[in-house]
Design a protein around this motif. Structure first.
Motif, PDB file in Angstrom:
ATOM      1  N   SER A  18       0.832  -1.207   0.000  1.00 36.91           N
ATOM      2  CA  SER A  18       0.000   0.000   0.000  1.00 36.91           C
ATOM      3  C   SER A  18       0.867   1.258   0.000  1.00 36.91           C
ATOM      4  O   SER A  18       0.590   2.225  -0.716  1.00 36.91           O
ATOM      5  N   GLU A  19       1.920   1.244   0.809  1.00 35.55           N
ATOM      6  CA  GLU A  19       2.849   2.373   0.842  1.00 35.55           C
ATOM      7  C   GLU A  19       3.544   2.549  -0.505  1.00 35.55           C
ATOM      8  O   GLU A  19       3.699   3.683  -0.990  1.00 35.55           O
ATOM      9  N   LEU A  20       3.956   1.446  -1.119  1.00 34.19           N
ATOM     10  CA  LEU A  20       4.595   1.508  -2.437  1.00 34.19           C
ATOM     11  C   LEU A  20       3.634   2.072  -3.492  1.00 34.19           C
ATOM     12  O   LEU A  20       4.024   2.906  -4.315  1.00 34.19           O
ATOM     13  N   ARG A  22       1.066   4.079  -2.962  1.00 38.04           N
ATOM     14  CA  ARG A  22       0.914   5.515  -2.693  1.00 38.04           C
ATOM     15  C   ARG A  22       2.130   6.300  -3.190  1.00 38.04           C
ATOM     16  O   ARG A  22       2.000   7.358  -3.795  1.00 38.04           O
ATOM     17  N   PHE A  23       3.314   5.755  -2.931  1.00 37.51           N
ATOM     18  CA  PHE A  23       4.542   6.407  -3.373  1.00 37.51           C
ATOM     19  C   PHE A  23       4.565   6.544  -4.898  1.00 37.51           C
ATOM     20  O   PHE A  23       4.870   7.614  -5.437  1.00 37.51           O
ATOM     21  N   ILE A  24       4.243   5.456  -5.588  1.00 37.92           N
ATOM     22  CA  ILE A  24       4.242   5.470  -7.052  1.00 37.92           C
ATOM     23  C   ILE A  24       3.177   6.442  -7.576  1.00 37.92           C
ATOM     24  O   ILE A  24       3.428   7.203  -8.517  1.00 37.92           O
ATOM     25  N   GLN A  25       2.005   6.460  -6.977  1.00 38.65           N
ATOM     26  CA  GLN A  25       0.960   7.393  -7.401  1.00 38.65           C
ATOM     27  C   GLN A  25       1.394   8.840  -7.192  1.00 38.65           C
ATOM     28  O   GLN A  25       1.145   9.704  -8.046  1.00 38.65           O
ATOM     29  N   ASP A  26       2.054   9.101  -6.067  1.00 33.65           N
ATOM     30  CA  ASP A  26       2.562  10.457  -5.817  1.00 33.65           C
ATOM     31  C   ASP A  26       3.609  10.844  -6.852  1.00 33.65           C
ATOM     32  O   ASP A  26       3.605  11.966  -7.368  1.00 33.65           O
ATOM     33  N   ARG A  27       4.550   9.928  -7.157  1.00 35.17           N
ATOM     34  CA  ARG A  27       5.578  10.220  -8.158  1.00 35.17           C
ATOM     35  C   ARG A  27       4.950  10.426  -9.532  1.00 35.17           C
ATOM     36  O   ARG A  27       5.365  11.284 -10.291  1.00 35.17           O
ATOM     37  N   GLU A  30       3.590  13.849  -9.691  1.00 33.27           N
ATOM     38  CA  GLU A  30       4.688  14.810  -9.813  1.00 33.27           C
ATOM     39  C   GLU A  30       5.240  14.844 -11.240  1.00 33.27           C
ATOM     40  O   GLU A  30       5.488  15.913 -11.789  1.00 33.27           O
TER      41      GLU A  30
END
Length: 117
Positions: A18-20, A22-27, A30
């Motif tokens: 889930s954290e990964l 979220r991280f990928i979606q944020d990147r 960006e």
């Protein structure tokens, strides 16, 4: 005990994924914003370049009109006197640029490919 341990491992795994995600979606957001910003900047550059070229065309048309007037004179001495004063070498101040260079996002694609690998 083994069931509890397996359940804890699954929950921990889910949390990490889930954290990964979220991280990928944020990147991704960006990168999309960076691409959009770069596109806007390059559109401004292209429009500036077009404006400069249009000004150059206008300048050349004015020079051409002046030379046409001088060329159609019947007084050859007048022609040579005026032509020598009008015949300064016209230098194009707009440097040619490959507009396609402005529209490439190869660096972005390369970075994303490296990130993927």
């Amino acid at each position: 005990m083994s069931k509890r341990s397996a359940q804890a491992a699954v929950e921990h795994n889910d949390m990490i994924f889930s954290e990964l995600i979220r991280f990928i979606q944020d990147r991704r957001a960006e990168v999309r914003e960076l691409i959009s910003t770069k596109e806007d900047e390059e559109i401004v550059q292209i429009n500036d370049y077009i404006q400069k070229l249009e000004q150059e065309i206008s300048n050349l048309e004015r020079e051409n009109d002046k030379l046409k007037l001088i060329l159609h004179t019947e007084d050859h001495i007048h022609f040579f006197q005026n032509y020598s004063s009008q015949s300064r070498a016209y230098v194009c101040t707009t440097s040619p640029r490959d507009v396609n260079d402005l529209l490439t996002f190869e660096k972005v694609e390369k970075s994303l490919s490296e990130l993927k690998n």
